[in-house]
Motif scaffolding. Structure first.
Motif, PDB file in Angstrom:
ATOM      1  N   THR A  23      12.115  -1.122 -93.825  1.00 55.38           N
ATOM      2  CA  THR A  23      13.184  -0.318 -94.419  1.00 55.38           C
ATOM      3  C   THR A  23      13.178  -0.331 -95.945  1.00 55.38           C
ATOM      4  OG1 THR A  23      14.728  -2.181 -94.287  1.00 55.38           O
ATOM      5  CG2 THR A  23      14.698  -0.637 -92.426  1.00 55.38           C
ATOM      6  N   GLY A  24      12.509  -1.311 -96.534  1.00 63.72           N
ATOM      7  CA  GLY A  24      12.485  -1.403 -97.989  1.00 63.72           C
ATOM      8  C   GLY A  24      13.709  -2.074 -98.587  1.00 63.72           C
ATOM      9  N   ILE A  25      14.453  -2.799 -97.756  1.00 62.78           N
ATOM     10  CA  ILE A  25      15.592  -3.569 -98.283  1.00 62.78           C
ATOM     11  C   ILE A  25      15.216  -5.045 -98.257  1.00 62.78           C
ATOM     12  CG2 ILE A  25      17.294  -1.848 -97.561  1.00 62.78           C
ATOM     13  CD1 ILE A  25      18.033  -3.603 -95.211  1.00 62.78           C
ATOM     14  N   SER A  26      15.955  -5.856 -98.986  1.00 61.28           N
ATOM     15  CA  SER A  26      15.622  -7.284 -99.021  1.00 61.28           C
ATOM     16  C   SER A  26      15.989  -7.944 -97.695  1.00 61.28           C
ATOM     17  CB  SER A  26      16.350  -7.988-100.164  1.00 61.28           C
ATOM     18  OG  SER A  26      17.729  -8.110 -99.882  1.00 61.28           O
ATOM     19  N   LYS A  43      22.817   4.599 -96.970  1.00 61.16           N
ATOM     20  CA  LYS A  43      21.353   4.668 -97.037  1.00 61.16           C
ATOM     21  C   LYS A  43      20.722   3.555 -96.197  1.00 61.16           C
ATOM     22  CE  LYS A  43      17.446   4.658-100.212  1.00 61.16           C
ATOM     23  NZ  LYS A  43      16.996   4.584-101.599  1.00 61.16           N
ATOM     24  N   ALA A  44      21.225   2.324 -96.344  1.00 64.89           N
ATOM     25  CA  ALA A  44      20.679   1.197 -95.584  1.00 64.89           C
ATOM     26  C   ALA A  44      20.911   1.397 -94.093  1.00 64.89           C
ATOM     27  CB  ALA A  44      21.291  -0.122 -96.052  1.00 64.89           C
ATOM     28  N   ALA A  45      22.092   1.890 -93.724  1.00 68.34           N
ATOM     29  CA  ALA A  45      22.395   2.131 -92.311  1.00 68.34           C
ATOM     30  C   ALA A  45      21.406   3.128 -91.724  1.00 68.34           C
ATOM     31  CB  ALA A  45      23.827   2.640 -92.156  1.00 68.34           C
ATOM     32  N   LYS A  46      21.106   4.189 -92.463  1.00 67.11           N
ATOM     33  CA  LYS A  46      20.169   5.205 -91.979  1.00 67.11           C
ATOM     34  C   LYS A  46      18.764   4.628 -91.834  1.00 67.11           C
ATOM     35  CE  LYS A  46      18.547   9.871 -92.800  1.00 67.11           C
ATOM     36  NZ  LYS A  46      18.661  11.086 -93.597  1.00 67.11           N
ATOM     37  N   LEU A  47      18.323   3.857 -92.825  1.00 67.48           N
ATOM     38  CA  LEU A  47      16.992   3.258 -92.772  1.00 67.48           C
ATOM     39  C   LEU A  47      16.849   2.298 -91.593  1.00 67.48           C
ATOM     40  CD1 LEU A  47      16.502   2.559 -96.593  1.00 67.48           C
ATOM     41  CD2 LEU A  47      15.208   4.209 -95.219  1.00 67.48           C
ATOM     42  N   ILE A  48      17.853   1.437 -91.405  1.00 66.17           N
ATOM     43  CA  ILE A  48      17.815   0.457 -90.308  1.00 66.17           C
ATOM     44  C   ILE A  48      17.874   1.162 -88.958  1.00 66.17           C
ATOM     45  CG2 ILE A  48      19.051  -1.463 -89.209  1.00 66.17           C
ATOM     46  CD1 ILE A  48      19.972  -2.225 -92.133  1.00 66.17           C
ATOM     47  N   ALA A  49      18.776   2.136 -88.840  1.00 69.54           N
ATOM     48  CA  ALA A  49      18.912   2.868 -87.585  1.00 69.54           C
ATOM     49  C   ALA A  49      17.611   3.591 -87.224  1.00 69.54           C
ATOM     50  CB  ALA A  49      20.069   3.863 -87.676  1.00 69.54           C
ATOM     51  N   PHE A  54      18.353   3.718 -83.232  1.00 76.03           N
ATOM     52  CA  PHE A  54      19.712   3.939 -82.743  1.00 76.03           C
ATOM     53  C   PHE A  54      20.461   4.845 -83.719  1.00 76.03           C
ATOM     54  CE2 PHE A  54      19.955   0.001 -85.231  1.00 76.03           C
ATOM     55  CZ  PHE A  54      21.054   0.224 -86.047  1.00 76.03           C
ATOM     56  N   ASP A  55      21.645   5.288 -83.326  1.00 78.83           N
ATOM     57  CA  ASP A  55      22.476   6.155 -84.149  1.00 78.83           C
ATOM     58  C   ASP A  55      23.152   5.333 -85.243  1.00 78.83           C
ATOM     59  OD1 ASP A  55      24.591   7.740 -85.209  1.00 78.83           O
ATOM     60  OD2 ASP A  55      24.772   8.839 -83.330  1.00 78.83           O
ATOM     61  N   MET A  56      22.960   5.749 -86.485  1.00 74.79           N
ATOM     62  CA  MET A  56      23.511   4.989 -87.613  1.00 74.79           C
ATOM     63  C   MET A  56      25.035   4.872 -87.578  1.00 74.79           C
ATOM     64  SD  MET A  56      23.206   7.582 -90.869  1.00 74.79           S
ATOM     65  CE  MET A  56      24.434   6.877 -91.944  1.00 74.79           C
ATOM     66  N   ASN A  57      25.705   5.735 -86.827  1.00 74.99           N
ATOM     67  CA  ASN A  57      27.162   5.686 -86.757  1.00 74.99           C
ATOM     68  C   ASN A  57      27.676   4.413 -86.105  1.00 74.99           C
ATOM     69  OD1 ASN A  57      27.846   8.152 -88.077  1.00 74.99           O
ATOM     70  ND2 ASN A  57      27.024   9.224 -86.297  1.00 74.99           N
ATOM     71  N   LEU A  58      26.803   3.676 -85.415  1.00 73.79           N
ATOM     72  CA  LEU A  58      27.223   2.385 -84.851  1.00 73.79           C
ATOM     73  C   LEU A  58      27.724   1.451 -85.946  1.00 73.79           C
ATOM     74  CD1 LEU A  58      24.491   1.576 -82.179  1.00 73.79           C
ATOM     75  CD2 LEU A  58      26.897   2.067 -81.792  1.00 73.79           C
ATOM     76  N   PHE A  59      27.154   1.557 -87.137  1.00 71.04           N
ATOM     77  CA  PHE A  59      27.594   0.707 -88.238  1.00 71.04           C
ATOM     78  C   PHE A  59      29.041   0.985 -88.638  1.00 71.04           C
ATOM     79  CE2 PHE A  59      23.000   0.215 -89.208  1.00 71.04           C
ATOM     80  CZ  PHE A  59      22.967  -1.164 -89.336  1.00 71.04           C
ATOM     81  N   PHE A  60      29.479   2.193 -88.412  1.00 67.83           N
ATOM     82  CA  PHE A  60      30.777   2.613 -88.913  1.00 67.83           C
ATOM     83  C   PHE A  60      31.825   2.761 -87.824  1.00 67.83           C
ATOM     84  CE2 PHE A  60      27.314   4.312 -91.541  1.00 67.83           C
ATOM     85  CZ  PHE A  60      27.520   3.511 -92.659  1.00 67.83           C
ATOM     86  N   ALA A  61      31.489   2.378 -86.604  1.00 64.97           N
ATOM     87  CA  ALA A  61      32.439   2.427 -85.490  1.00 64.97           C
ATOM     88  C   ALA A  61      33.498   1.353 -85.683  1.00 64.97           C
ATOM     89  CB  ALA A  61      31.712   2.224 -84.167  1.00 64.97           C
TER      90      ALA A  61
END
Length: 74
Positions: A23-26, A43-49, A54-61
């Motif tokens: 993902t390019g994050i630390s 941005k990080a949520a999208k890269l990880i997802a 998986f759907d990045m919206n899981l981070f924000f549920a």
């Protein structure tokens, strides 16, 4: 802790370091996101997802999310 995130990572057979490299994050930032001590930026949520499939919206549920704000008692 975001157990669901750990499960997605382990299902792919990846370490925290490998996800960070993909993902390019630390690794420390990724570990903090996984532990729930830091939130993922959009941005990080999208890269990880995308990396873990998986759907990045899981981070924000709001499911299971706790607030640290004090409730005012009247």
């Amino acid at each position: 802790m975001r157990h669901w995130l750990v499960q997605f990572r382990k299902t792919k057979g990846l370490t925290q370091q490998q996800v960070a490299e993909i993902t390019g994050i630390s690794r420390s930032y990724y570990a903090d996101i996984e532990q729930g001590t830091k939130g993922a930026s959009g941005k990080a949520a999208k890269l990880i997802a995308n990396a873990l499939g998986f759907d990045m919206n899981l981070f924000f549920a709001d499911v299971g999310r706790k607030t640290s704000q004090k409730q005012e008692v009247i």
